[in-house]
Design an enzyme around this catalytic site. Structure first.
Site, PDB file in Angstrom:
ATOM      1  N   LYS A  24      -4.798  -9.385  -6.420  1.00 60.53           N
ATOM      2  CA  LYS A  24      -6.128  -9.522  -5.567  1.00 60.53           C
ATOM      3  C   LYS A  24      -7.078  -8.546  -6.151  1.00 60.53           C
ATOM      4  O   LYS A  24      -6.872  -7.453  -6.361  1.00 60.53           O
ATOM      5  CB  LYS A  24      -6.146  -9.744  -4.168  1.00 60.53           C
TER       6      LYS A  24
ATOM      7  N   LYS B 157     -10.620  -2.994  -3.466  1.00 62.20           N
ATOM      8  CA  LYS B 157     -11.588  -1.891  -3.722  1.00 62.20           C
ATOM      9  C   LYS B 157     -10.771  -0.779  -4.059  1.00 62.20           C
ATOM     10  O   LYS B 157     -11.346   0.190  -4.856  1.00 62.20           O
ATOM     11  CB  LYS B 157     -12.029  -1.380  -2.386  1.00 62.20           C
TER      12      LYS B 157
ATOM     13  N   LYS C  51       0.692  -1.251  -0.015  1.00 63.07           N
ATOM     14  CA  LYS C  51       0.126  -0.045   0.076  1.00 63.07           C
ATOM     15  C   LYS C  51       0.874   1.338   0.036  1.00 63.07           C
ATOM     16  O   LYS C  51       0.251   2.394  -0.621  1.00 63.07           O
ATOM     17  CB  LYS C  51      -0.827  -0.029   1.347  1.00 63.07           C
TER      18      LYS C  51
HETATM   19  P1  TYM Z   1     -10.835  -5.682   3.903  1.00 61.72           P
HETATM   20  O1  TYM Z   1     -11.449  -4.386   4.204  1.00 61.72           O
HETATM   21  O2  TYM Z   1      -9.687  -5.224   2.655  1.00 61.72           O
HETATM   22  O3  TYM Z   1     -11.501  -6.637   3.457  1.00 61.72           O
HETATM   23  C1  TYM Z   1     -12.522  -7.423   4.227  1.00 61.72           C
HETATM   24  C2  TYM Z   1     -12.589  -8.952   4.326  1.00 61.72           C
HETATM   25  O4  TYM Z   1     -12.510  -9.294   2.739  1.00 61.72           O
HETATM   26  C3  TYM Z   1     -11.732 -10.199   2.458  1.00 61.72           C
HETATM   27  N1  TYM Z   1     -11.107  -9.984   1.131  1.00 61.72           N
HETATM   28  C4  TYM Z   1     -11.048 -10.722   0.179  1.00 61.72           C
HETATM   29  N2  TYM Z   1     -11.078 -12.262   0.205  1.00 61.72           N
HETATM   30  C5  TYM Z   1     -10.902 -12.698  -0.879  1.00 61.72           C
HETATM   31  N3  TYM Z   1     -10.410 -12.302  -2.145  1.00 61.72           N
HETATM   32  C6  TYM Z   1     -10.257 -10.954  -2.174  1.00 61.72           C
HETATM   33  N4  TYM Z   1     -10.014 -10.639  -3.495  1.00 61.72           N
HETATM   34  C7  TYM Z   1     -10.441  -9.958  -1.039  1.00 61.72           C
HETATM   35  N5  TYM Z   1     -10.392  -8.914  -0.679  1.00 61.72           N
HETATM   36  C8  TYM Z   1     -10.685  -8.662   0.744  1.00 61.72           C
HETATM   37  C9  TYM Z   1     -10.319  -9.656   3.428  1.00 61.72           C
HETATM   38  O5  TYM Z   1      -9.565 -11.003   3.818  1.00 61.72           O
HETATM   39  C10 TYM Z   1     -11.066  -9.394   4.761  1.00 61.72           C
HETATM   40  O6  TYM Z   1     -11.638 -10.551   5.371  1.00 61.72           O
HETATM   41  N6  TYM Z   1      -7.413  -5.062   7.515  1.00 61.72           N
HETATM   42  C11 TYM Z   1      -8.826  -6.089   7.361  1.00 61.72           C
HETATM   43  C12 TYM Z   1      -9.840  -5.184   8.062  1.00 61.72           C
HETATM   44  C13 TYM Z   1      -9.839  -5.583   9.473  1.00 61.72           C
HETATM   45  C14 TYM Z   1     -10.104  -6.636  10.241  1.00 61.72           C
HETATM   46  C15 TYM Z   1      -9.990  -6.588  11.508  1.00 61.72           C
HETATM   47  C16 TYM Z   1     -10.235  -8.098   9.825  1.00 61.72           C
HETATM   48  C17 TYM Z   1      -9.385  -4.420  10.274  1.00 61.72           C
HETATM   49  N7  TYM Z   1      -9.348  -4.940  11.640  1.00 61.72           N
HETATM   50  C18 TYM Z   1      -9.788  -7.425  12.544  1.00 61.72           C
HETATM   51  C19 TYM Z   1     -10.394  -8.989  10.942  1.00 61.72           C
HETATM   52  C20 TYM Z   1     -10.207  -8.676  12.129  1.00 61.72           C
HETATM   53  C21 TYM Z   1      -8.890  -5.313   5.667  1.00 61.72           C
HETATM   54  O7  TYM Z   1      -8.679  -4.445   5.073  1.00 61.72           O
HETATM   55  O8  TYM Z   1      -9.900  -6.017   5.116  1.00 61.72           O
END
Ligand code: TYM
Length: 343
Positions: free
Chosen positions: A205, A208, A122
């Site tokens: 991947k 967003k 990032k």
């Molecule tokens: P985020 O917002 O990027 O994504 C949310 C969830 O979606 C999953 N995900 C994916 N799974 C499969 N293929 C993809 N292309 C893909 N893109 C996103 C992510 O694995 C996630 O489960 N850091 C985290 C948010 C977070 C969080 C937490 C998660 C903050 N605190 C505590 C678990 C526990 C994030 O950026 O997810």
């Protein structure tokens, strides 16, 4: 802050997971996360958090952030998360996340953070310009989980490294202070399609933040948009293989087959056997119909919910009250352990 004893963790285990309100929810979020949350919600005590504090580690237009926060809530409810049985809430509504994150900033080592691949991705080439928040992001994520003493964390594969860091932080805190305050949270990564890749480039991947909207299927896309994106998805000139081994070196084909497998609840092996020898054009038509059948009703329900923002806000306020009731005593326990003078 209230003091007193920490509420016990439910015997079946407690889940915390989070999602960033940074734009459109997409198929990766649905297949990698939300769908699994729906499946797990009856077996665990669940807290689902819309992580707006994480979102501002990179620039967000304020009005867009507000809109996306409600939209993510609507998407989760539309996909089947029960906001009454579970806590569905916004991270900034529970101050204990940021408060515990500060303590964790003082527990985690720089060497640990330097290894985080998401920061490297990032921050890009010009790291000097990345926010300090982006660097300590994993400490806040550890706080999200541990402020509830969560035992299980369902995430996509891309978040596994952050979860390992949360485990290291929990262990170091416990051992530094000679306590057993935090459990070791377990990742729950299940099913096919857990890493959904970009429709334009099978090595990246689905995300967003990808500038091309054609790289992802959004949960707000209608049938025409989905059809257009699947039609334009990058492929190769060969028909589909008759074995999983035949997908070697064909990342885009593997991605489309994985998505189809996840949407139809089949294994990749089953789908490869079923589609062996097909041309992409025929397979893409099938994939489109399936994606529209799964996402169409969610999309319609999201739109309905978004017509009543006050109702969404009410649901989120209820969720925050539940979350605060668990988090505040855990934070008090941490503050006592660290030796902060009680108020
Ligand atoms: P985020 O917002 O990027 O994504 C949310 C969830 O979606 C999953 N995900 C994916 N799974 C499969 N293929 C993809 N292309 C893909 N893109 C996103 C992510 O694995 C996630 O489960 N850091 C985290 C948010 C977070 C969080 C937490 C998660 C903050 N605190 C505590 C678990 C526990 C994030 O950026 O997810």
């Amino acid at each position: 802050m209230t003091s007193g004893s920490t509420p016990p963790v439910a015997t079946k285990g407690r889940i915390l997971s989070g999602i960033q309100p940074t734009g459109n929810l997409h198929l990766g979020n649905y297949l990698g996360a939300i769908r699994n949350w729906v499946a797990l919600q009856n077996d665990f005590e669940c807290l689902f958090c819309i992580v707006d504090l994480h979102a501002i580690t990179v620039w967000q237009e304020p009005a867009a952030l507000t809109h996306a926060t409600r939209e993510v809530a609507a998407g989760m409810i539309a996909a089947g998360i029960d906001p009454v049985a579970n806590a569905l809430f916004v991270q900034s509504h529970v101050p204990a996340h940021a408060q515990l994150a500060w303590v964790f900033n003082c527990v985690a080592r720089l060497g640990w953070l330097n290894r985080m691949t998401q920061f490297k991705d990032k921050a890009g080439k010009d790291r000097e310009k990345a926010s300090a928040g982006l660097y300590v992001y994993p400490n806040l994520m550890a706080a999200d989980i541990l402020v509830y003493k969560a035992t299980h964390v369902p995430v996509g594969e891309d978040q596994k490294q952050h979860l390992e860091l949360a485990r290291d932080i929990a262990q170091k805190f416990n051992s530094d202070y000679g306590v057993e305050v935090f459990p070791q949270p377990e990742p729950v990564i299940r099913g096919p399609g857990m890493r959904v890749m970009s429709l334009r480039d099978g090595s990246k991947k689905m995300s967003k933040s990808d500038p091309s909207d054609f790289s992802r299927i959004n949960m707000t896309d209608d049938a025409d948009a989905i059809a257009g994106k699947v039609r334009k998805a990058t492929t190769d000139p060969h028909p589909l293989p008759d074995s999983v081994a035949g997908l070697e070196g064909r990342a885009e084909a593997a991605n489309l087959l994985n998505i189809y497998a996840a949407l139809t609840d089949q294994t990749l092996e089953q789908v490869v056997t079923e589609q062996a020898g097909q041309q992409f054009s025929g397979f893409k038509a099938k994939l489109t119909d399936t994606a529209v059948a799964v996402l169409g009703p969610i999309n319609a329900e999201m739109k309905r919910l978004m017509n009543d923002p006050a109702e969404i806000d009410k649901v989120l306020a209820r969720g925050a009250a539940k979350a605060n009731a668990i988090a505040e005593p855990v934070l008090a326990e941490v503050y006592r352990t660290v030796g902060f003078l009680s108020r």
